[in-house]
Write a protein that holds these residues in place. Structure first.
Motif, PDB file in Angstrom:
ATOM      1  N   ARG A  63       8.182  -3.728  16.081  1.00  9.84           N
ATOM      2  CA  ARG A  63       8.258  -3.636  14.610  1.00  9.84           C
ATOM      3  C   ARG A  63       7.031  -4.258  13.964  1.00  9.84           C
ATOM      4  O   ARG A  63       6.470  -3.714  13.012  1.00  9.84           O
ATOM      5  CB  ARG A  63       9.528  -4.307  14.102  1.00  9.84           C
ATOM      6  N   GLN A  64       6.634  -5.421  14.457  1.00  8.36           N
ATOM      7  CA  GLN A  64       5.449  -6.085  13.913  1.00  8.36           C
ATOM      8  C   GLN A  64       4.209  -5.221  14.112  1.00  8.36           C
ATOM      9  O   GLN A  64       3.402  -5.066  13.191  1.00  8.36           O
ATOM     10  CB  GLN A  64       5.229  -7.438  14.589  1.00  8.36           C
ATOM     11  N   GLN A  65       4.054  -4.679  15.299  1.00  6.39           N
ATOM     12  CA  GLN A  65       2.887  -3.860  15.591  1.00  6.39           C
ATOM     13  C   GLN A  65       2.886  -2.589  14.741  1.00  6.39           C
ATOM     14  O   GLN A  65       1.838  -2.157  14.263  1.00  6.39           O
ATOM     15  CB  GLN A  65       2.838  -3.502  17.081  1.00  6.39           C
ATOM     16  N   MET A  66       4.052  -1.969  14.566  1.00  7.17           N
ATOM     17  CA  MET A  66       4.145  -0.752  13.754  1.00  7.17           C
ATOM     18  C   MET A  66       3.826  -1.050  12.296  1.00  7.17           C
ATOM     19  O   MET A  66       3.159  -0.264  11.628  1.00  7.17           O
ATOM     20  CB  MET A  66       5.537  -0.119  13.885  1.00  7.17           C
ATOM     21  N   SER A  67       4.283  -2.187  11.805  1.00  6.23           N
ATOM     22  CA  SER A  67       3.986  -2.574  10.433  1.00  6.23           C
ATOM     23  C   SER A  67       2.484  -2.766  10.253  1.00  6.23           C
ATOM     24  O   SER A  67       1.896  -2.306   9.268  1.00  6.23           O
ATOM     25  CB  SER A  67       4.726  -3.857  10.079  1.00  6.23           C
ATOM     26  N   SER A  68       1.875  -3.433  11.193  1.00  6.89           N
ATOM     27  CA  SER A  68       0.433  -3.647  11.133  1.00  6.89           C
ATOM     28  C   SER A  68      -0.316  -2.319  11.214  1.00  6.89           C
ATOM     29  O   SER A  68      -1.283  -2.089  10.479  1.00  6.89           O
ATOM     30  CB  SER A  68       0.002  -4.559  12.278  1.00  6.89           C
ATOM     31  N   LEU A  69       0.143  -1.440  12.082  1.00  7.41           N
ATOM     32  CA  LEU A  69      -0.480  -0.130  12.227  1.00  7.41           C
ATOM     33  C   LEU A  69      -0.332   0.680  10.936  1.00  7.41           C
ATOM     34  O   LEU A  69      -1.278   1.328  10.484  1.00  7.41           O
ATOM     35  CB  LEU A  69       0.143   0.636  13.401  1.00  7.41           C
ATOM     36  N   GLU A  70       0.845   0.598  10.326  1.00  4.86           N
ATOM     37  CA  GLU A  70       1.072   1.325   9.080  1.00  4.86           C
ATOM     38  C   GLU A  70       0.136   0.815   7.984  1.00  4.86           C
ATOM     39  O   GLU A  70      -0.447   1.605   7.237  1.00  4.86           O
ATOM     40  CB  GLU A  70       2.531   1.169   8.649  1.00  4.86           C
ATOM     41  N   GLU A  71      -0.041  -0.492   7.909  1.00  5.77           N
ATOM     42  CA  GLU A  71      -0.968  -1.065   6.930  1.00  5.77           C
ATOM     43  C   GLU A  71      -2.389  -0.578   7.181  1.00  5.77           C
ATOM     44  O   GLU A  71      -3.111  -0.237   6.245  1.00  5.77           O
ATOM     45  CB  GLU A  71      -0.912  -2.595   6.988  1.00  5.77           C
ATOM     46  N   ASP A  72      -2.779  -0.528   8.449  1.00  4.33           N
ATOM     47  CA  ASP A  72      -4.123  -0.044   8.792  1.00  4.33           C
ATOM     48  C   ASP A  72      -4.296   1.420   8.398  1.00  4.33           C
ATOM     49  O   ASP A  72      -5.359   1.822   7.920  1.00  4.33           O
ATOM     50  CB  ASP A  72      -4.394  -0.213  10.288  1.00  4.33           C
ATOM     51  N   LEU A  73      -3.267   2.219   8.598  1.00  4.93           N
ATOM     52  CA  LEU A  73      -3.349   3.638   8.232  1.00  4.93           C
ATOM     53  C   LEU A  73      -3.454   3.820   6.719  1.00  4.93           C
ATOM     54  O   LEU A  73      -4.222   4.654   6.245  1.00  4.93           O
ATOM     55  CB  LEU A  73      -2.148   4.408   8.782  1.00  4.93           C
ATOM     56  N   TYR A  74      -2.690   3.045   5.959  1.00  3.80           N
ATOM     57  CA  TYR A  74      -2.796   3.123   4.503  1.00  3.80           C
ATOM     58  C   TYR A  74      -4.199   2.715   4.044  1.00  3.80           C
ATOM     59  O   TYR A  74      -4.745   3.271   3.097  1.00  3.80           O
ATOM     60  CB  TYR A  74      -1.751   2.249   3.817  1.00  3.80           C
ATOM     61  N   ALA A  75      -4.789   1.747   4.718  1.00  2.00           N
ATOM     62  CA  ALA A  75      -6.130   1.291   4.351  1.00  2.00           C
ATOM     63  C   ALA A  75      -7.175   2.380   4.578  1.00  2.00           C
ATOM     64  O   ALA A  75      -8.226   2.386   3.932  1.00  2.00           O
ATOM     65  CB  ALA A  75      -6.494   0.042   5.144  1.00  2.00           C
ATOM     66  N   LEU A  76      -6.895   3.319   5.464  1.00  2.00           N
ATOM     67  CA  LEU A  76      -7.837   4.403   5.749  1.00  2.00           C
ATOM     68  C   LEU A  76      -7.771   5.547   4.743  1.00  2.00           C
ATOM     69  O   LEU A  76      -8.659   6.395   4.714  1.00  2.00           O
ATOM     70  CB  LEU A  76      -7.591   4.964   7.160  1.00  2.00           C
ATOM     71  N   GLU A  77      -6.730   5.563   3.922  1.00  2.00           N
ATOM     72  CA  GLU A  77      -6.573   6.669   2.973  1.00  2.00           C
ATOM     73  C   GLU A  77      -7.683   6.631   1.925  1.00  2.00           C
ATOM     74  O   GLU A  77      -8.120   5.570   1.485  1.00  2.00           O
ATOM     75  CB  GLU A  77      -5.223   6.588   2.253  1.00  2.00           C
ATOM     76  N   TYR A  78      -8.118   7.812   1.544  1.00  2.00           N
ATOM     77  CA  TYR A  78      -9.094   7.923   0.461  1.00  2.00           C
ATOM     78  C   TYR A  78      -8.365   7.705  -0.862  1.00  2.00           C
ATOM     79  O   TYR A  78      -7.256   8.198  -1.066  1.00  2.00           O
ATOM     80  CB  TYR A  78      -9.738   9.317   0.438  1.00  2.00           C
ATOM     81  N   GLN A  79      -9.018   6.984  -1.731  1.00  2.00           N
ATOM     82  CA  GLN A  79      -8.479   6.785  -3.065  1.00  2.00           C
ATOM     83  C   GLN A  79      -8.926   7.976  -3.925  1.00  2.00           C
ATOM     84  O   GLN A  79     -10.107   8.262  -4.029  1.00  2.00           O
ATOM     85  CB  GLN A  79      -8.980   5.478  -3.673  1.00  2.00           C
TER      86      GLN A  79
END
Length: 84
Positions: A63-79
């Motif tokens: 769960r911790q790793q998935m949460s961190s991964l999800e945050e990293d993926l959101y950070a990659l999104e173009y604004q």
């Protein structure tokens, strides 16, 4: 739960350690059959508890790793800029 089987070499080592424990800590000498019985008792009563705790710890870590991964993926999104 399926009974956990250890390779013979590991089982023999654990039985030897049980005998050593009884000798050093309790000043008792127990044979292979008695040590094997102690081993079987703990494997049937303690192993499921340890196994379930390991699964719980693994779920928590995933769960911790998935949460961190999800945050990293959101950070990659173009604004996308809104224009009016």
């Amino acid at each position: 739960m399926k009974t956990m089987k250890l390779p013979k070499e590991q089982r023999d080592q654990v039985i030897q350690r049980i005998q050593q424990y009884f000798e050093e800590e309790r000043d008792e000498t127990i044979g292979d059959l008695a040590a094997d019985g102690v081993f079987d008792f703990f494997m049937s009563h303690l192993a499921p508890i340890v196994y379930n705790q390991a699964l719980s710890d693994s779920r928590h870590l995933v769960r911790q790793q998935m949460s961190s991964l999800e945050e990293d993926l959101y950070a990659l999104e173009y604004q996308i800029k809104q224009t009016r």
